[in-house]
Design a protein around this motif. Structure first.
Motif, mmCIF file in Angstrom:
data_model
loop_
_atom_site.group_PDB
_atom_site.id
_atom_site.type_symbol
_atom_site.label_atom_id
_atom_site.label_comp_id
_atom_site.label_asym_id
_atom_site.label_seq_id
_atom_site.Cartn_x
_atom_site.Cartn_y
_atom_site.Cartn_z
ATOM 1 N N GLY A 59 0.813 -1.209 0.000
ATOM 2 C CA GLY A 59 0.000 0.000 0.000
ATOM 3 C C GLY A 59 0.847 1.260 0.000
ATOM 4 O O GLY A 59 0.544 2.227 -0.715
ATOM 5 N N ILE A 60 1.918 1.277 0.792
ATOM 6 C CA ILE A 60 2.810 2.443 0.818
ATOM 7 C C ILE A 60 3.468 2.649 -0.532
ATOM 8 O O ILE A 60 3.541 3.781 -1.043
ATOM 9 C CB ILE A 60 3.876 2.273 1.928
ATOM 10 N N VAL A 61 3.953 1.570 -1.132
ATOM 11 C CA VAL A 61 4.601 1.654 -2.442
ATOM 12 C C VAL A 61 3.628 2.194 -3.490
ATOM 13 O O VAL A 61 3.988 3.040 -4.330
ATOM 14 C CB VAL A 61 5.148 0.271 -2.856
ATOM 15 N N GLU A 62 2.380 1.740 -3.429
ATOM 16 C CA GLU A 62 1.377 2.204 -4.389
ATOM 17 C C GLU A 62 1.037 3.677 -4.172
ATOM 18 O O GLU A 62 0.892 4.437 -5.130
ATOM 19 C CB GLU A 62 0.123 1.334 -4.273
ATOM 20 N N ALA A 122 11.177 -10.847 10.331
ATOM 21 C CA ALA A 122 12.524 -11.099 9.810
ATOM 22 C C ALA A 122 12.441 -11.700 8.410
ATOM 23 O O ALA A 122 13.253 -11.375 7.533
ATOM 24 C CB ALA A 122 13.280 -12.031 10.747
ATOM 25 N N ILE A 123 11.459 -12.571 8.192
ATOM 26 C CA ILE A 123 11.279 -13.157 6.860
ATOM 27 C C ILE A 123 10.919 -12.071 5.852
ATOM 28 O O ILE A 123 11.552 -11.944 4.795
ATOM 29 C CB ILE A 123 10.190 -14.241 6.899
ATOM 30 N N ASN A 124 9.904 -11.279 6.168
ATOM 31 C CA ASN A 124 9.475 -10.220 5.249
ATOM 32 C C ASN A 124 10.581 -9.187 5.040
ATOM 33 O O ASN A 124 10.827 -8.736 3.923
ATOM 34 C CB ASN A 124 8.216 -9.539 5.783
ATOM 35 N N GLY A 125 11.257 -8.804 6.132
ATOM 36 C CA GLY A 125 12.305 -7.797 6.027
ATOM 37 C C GLY A 125 13.472 -8.264 5.176
ATOM 38 O O GLY A 125 14.010 -7.500 4.365
ATOM 39 N N THR A 126 13.872 -9.527 5.348
ATOM 40 C CA THR A 126 14.982 -10.059 4.557
ATOM 41 C C THR A 126 14.592 -10.169 3.087
ATOM 42 O O THR A 126 15.404 -9.877 2.196
ATOM 43 C CB THR A 126 15.416 -11.431 5.110
ATOM 44 N N PHE A 127 13.358 -10.582 2.827
ATOM 45 C CA PHE A 127 12.869 -10.640 1.439
ATOM 46 C C PHE A 127 12.972 -9.260 0.792
ATOM 47 O O PHE A 127 13.488 -9.120 -0.322
ATOM 48 C CB PHE A 127 11.424 -11.136 1.426
ATOM 49 N N LEU A 128 12.487 -8.233 1.470
ATOM 50 C CA LEU A 128 12.492 -6.881 0.907
ATOM 51 C C LEU A 128 13.920 -6.351 0.763
ATOM 52 O O LEU A 128 14.237 -5.674 -0.219
ATOM 53 C CB LEU A 128 11.661 -5.957 1.780
ATOM 54 N N ALA A 129 14.788 -6.656 1.732
ATOM 55 C CA ALA A 129 16.178 -6.206 1.642
ATOM 56 C C ALA A 129 16.881 -6.831 0.448
ATOM 57 O O ALA A 129 17.769 -6.212 -0.159
ATOM 58 C CB ALA A 129 16.926 -6.538 2.931
ATOM 59 N N SER A 130 16.480 -8.045 0.090
ATOM 60 C CA SER A 130 17.100 -8.699 -1.068
ATOM 61 C C SER A 130 16.639 -8.087 -2.382
ATOM 62 O O SER A 130 17.150 -8.440 -3.440
ATOM 63 C CB SER A 130 16.792 -10.203 -1.059
ATOM 64 N N ALA A 172 16.228 -4.502 -2.383
ATOM 65 C CA ALA A 172 16.365 -3.086 -2.043
ATOM 66 C C ALA A 172 16.991 -2.275 -3.166
ATOM 67 O O ALA A 172 17.090 -1.055 -3.057
ATOM 68 C CB ALA A 172 17.186 -2.926 -0.772
ATOM 69 N N ASP A 173 17.428 -2.918 -4.232
ATOM 70 C CA ASP A 173 17.925 -2.193 -5.396
ATOM 71 C C ASP A 173 16.777 -1.722 -6.285
ATOM 72 O O ASP A 173 17.005 -1.069 -7.304
ATOM 73 C CB ASP A 173 18.868 -3.084 -6.207
ATOM 74 N N ARG A 174 15.548 -2.012 -5.881
ATOM 75 C CA ARG A 174 14.357 -1.623 -6.629
ATOM 76 C C ARG A 174 13.533 -0.644 -5.806
ATOM 77 O O ARG A 174 13.393 -0.801 -4.593
ATOM 78 C CB ARG A 174 13.491 -2.842 -6.944
ATOM 79 N N GLY A 175 12.969 0.341 -6.472
ATOM 80 C CA GLY A 175 12.134 1.308 -5.774
ATOM 81 C C GLY A 175 10.886 0.695 -5.193
ATOM 82 O O GLY A 175 10.396 1.121 -4.141
ATOM 83 N N ASP A 176 10.338 -0.334 -5.851
ATOM 84 C CA ASP A 176 9.123 -0.976 -5.351
ATOM 85 C C ASP A 176 9.422 -2.133 -4.412
ATOM 86 O O ASP A 176 8.505 -2.808 -3.939
ATOM 87 C CB ASP A 176 8.252 -1.444 -6.521
ATOM 88 N N LEU A 177 10.715 -2.377 -4.162
ATOM 89 C CA LEU A 177 11.171 -3.419 -3.233
ATOM 90 C C LEU A 177 10.681 -4.814 -3.604
ATOM 91 O O LEU A 177 10.727 -5.731 -2.777
ATOM 92 C CB LEU A 177 10.740 -3.083 -1.797
ATOM 93 N N GLY A 178 10.191 -4.975 -4.829
ATOM 94 C CA GLY A 178 9.686 -6.277 -5.242
ATOM 95 C C GLY A 178 8.523 -6.753 -4.401
ATOM 96 O O GLY A 178 8.276 -7.959 -4.287
ATOM 97 N N VAL A 179 7.769 -5.801 -3.821
ATOM 98 C CA VAL A 179 6.725 -6.189 -2.873
ATOM 99 C C VAL A 179 5.600 -6.962 -3.548
ATOM 100 O O VAL A 179 4.935 -7.790 -2.904
ATOM 101 C CB VAL A 179 6.178 -4.953 -2.133
ATOM 102 N N ALA A 180 5.388 -6.737 -4.847
ATOM 103 C CA ALA A 180 4.351 -7.503 -5.549
ATOM 104 C C ALA A 180 4.686 -8.998 -5.519
ATOM 105 O O ALA A 180 3.788 -9.851 -5.427
ATOM 106 C CB ALA A 180 4.221 -7.015 -6.986
#
Length: 441
Positions: free
Chosen positions: A29-32, A54-62, A64-72
């Motif tokens: 939602g924040i990214v959108e 920790a699971i979600n945070g590590t996924f997003l950190a992996s 972090a080179d993307r503006g949308d953090l690959g959250v989709a």
């Protein structure tokens, strides 16, 4: 928000098992709202989490080179979960609850030497499906690259050290980022590369998942002592926090003003249902993972006011001398911290109970898994729904939590835009008015 702002911004995610799908929806939602795309700089570069956080945070950190953090991709991962794969019950653990449990425990110990040496003891659920999906879903090589390049400036994973009973923070830092450990003797920090073992250790909810070995020691869910790890981010220079709790906002508010009538009803329900081990397990987990986030946010607001007052009343050299005292006594300076806090607007425990009641018949699970689900679904009130909200690894339930997270973000759109400096006020103006951004606290 520009890169300088994101350098000092941290995402802090709490633990809560299957409730973690809410965190994915909130970030989406924040990214959108910010209209971020892959080519944009990320909205934050520091990540801290406990358990599912920790699971979600590590996924997003992996990513972090993307503006949308690959959250989709994270949302798709949560929405694709299947109960048949992720909820596998070990019957020996269940049978130990009943008559003859001591004998069964001795029999189980005879086979302990044949079990995976990376884990300790037996648990209700099999952690292998979770490990398998995380090895593929988290881009471990890219995580290293993001840390090395500074795309992700810091990743913190909190776990409980089984031998000492203290909290351990595993920290992976980009070049130039300094972490100032706490002087608290019950907390220790290790700077090392974070991998699957550290993440699974943080996510090892007692009884549900086995403790995990990292180095020479075993660890379990960090939420037992440190469910929302704000401190590590602050001790690494974060000046702005996005904090996500997985407890319903009314639950959080009750920490400030106890509801005595509700407490009496809870205790009455507990006493009446105590003989039921499934009920007891849910109550124990909810109590152990009780999130003191409201107290932490109140402390941050008090510190903000203190720092602002000191800056106004002391000469610069006097203020610096005082900051040196803070460094000597607590390990770091005090700063004004801007905080954006979120918690579910709907009770996820109630959502879990309703989802379980509607869908129990459609899951093709084993006998003991179905037995456990039936015990959870036999609740006569919302008090018994705690355990279900931790273990319902079902894509349809996760999708509902994702949408709740998105909805809660949209309801705070104006505040989100102000926080990130894109709603008519500059980021500096938003920073000065930090206490107002913690609307739920």
């Amino acid at each position: 928000m520009g890169q300088n702002g994101s350098d000092r911004t941290a995402l802090v995610l709490s633990g809560g098992g299957a409730r973690g799908a809410y965190e994915a929806g909130l970030v989406a939602g924040i990214v959108e709202i910010l209209g971020l795309e892959e080519k944009d700089p990320p909205p934050w570069r520091m990540f801290a989490g406990t358990s599912v956080g920790a699971i979600n945070g590590t996924f997003l950190a992996s990513r972090a080179d993307r503006g949308d953090l690959g959250v989709a991709e994270l949302v798709r991962l949560w929405s694709s979960l299947e109960m048949e794969e992720f909820l596998r019950v070990d019957p020996l653990v269940i049978l130990q609850w009943f008559r003859g449990g001591d004998w069964l425990r001795r029999q189980a110990s005879r086979f302990s030497g044949r079990r995976d040496k990376r884990t300790l003891g037996r648990s209700i659920l099999d952690a292998e499906p979770l490990e398998r999906i995380l090895k593929k879903a988290i881009l471990w090589d890219r995580l290293r690259e993001n840390i090395d390049s500074g795309a992700a400036q810091a990743l913190f994973v909190a776990a409980l050290h089984l031998s000492s009973g203290g909290t351990t923070v595993f920290a992976e830092l980009a070049p130039g980022v300094v972490y100032r450990p706490s002087r608290d003797p019950t907390r220790e920090a290790f700077q090392q590369k974070i991998g699957i073992d550290q993440v699974l250790a943080s996510a090892a909810i007692p009884v549900l998942f086995p403790a995990r070995k990292v180095g020479a020691f075993y660890y379990c869910d960090g939420g037992l002592r440190f469910n929302t790890p704000i401190s590590p981010a602050l001790r690494s220079g974060a000046k702005r926090l996005i904090v996500v709790s997985l407890r319903h906002d009314s639950s959080a508010r009750s920490v400030e003003t106890p509801d005595l009538k509700g407490m009496e009803e809870t205790l009455t329900g507990f006493a009446e249902s105590y003989p039921d081990p499934v009920f007891l397990l849910g109550k124990v987990l909810d109590a152990l993972l009780l999130d003191p986030i409201v107290h932490d946010l109140q402390t941050l607001r008090r510190i903000n006011r203190l720092v602002e007052t000191l800056e106004k009343t002391l000469a610069p050299d006097q203020f610096e001398r005082l900051q040196k005292v803070f460094v000597e006594t607590r390990g770091s300076r005090y700063h004004k911290i801007e905080t954006l806090f979120f918690s579910p607007s709907v009770d996820i425990g109630v959502m879990a109970a309703e989802h379980l009641a509607k869908n129990l018949g459609r899951w093709r699970v084993g006998y003991w898994t179905r037995w456990l689900l039936r015990r959870m679904s036999s609740s006569v009130n919302a008090l018994d729904s705690d355990l279900a909200s931790y273990v319902l690894f079902d894509g349809e339930f996760a999708a509902a939590l994702v949408e709740l997270g998105r909805k809660d973000a949209r309801c705070r759109e104006a505040g989100i835009r102000r926080f990130f400096g894109s709603g008519g006020r500059t980021a500096q103006e938003a920073f000065i008015r930090a206490p107002e951004t913690s609307q739920n606290a």
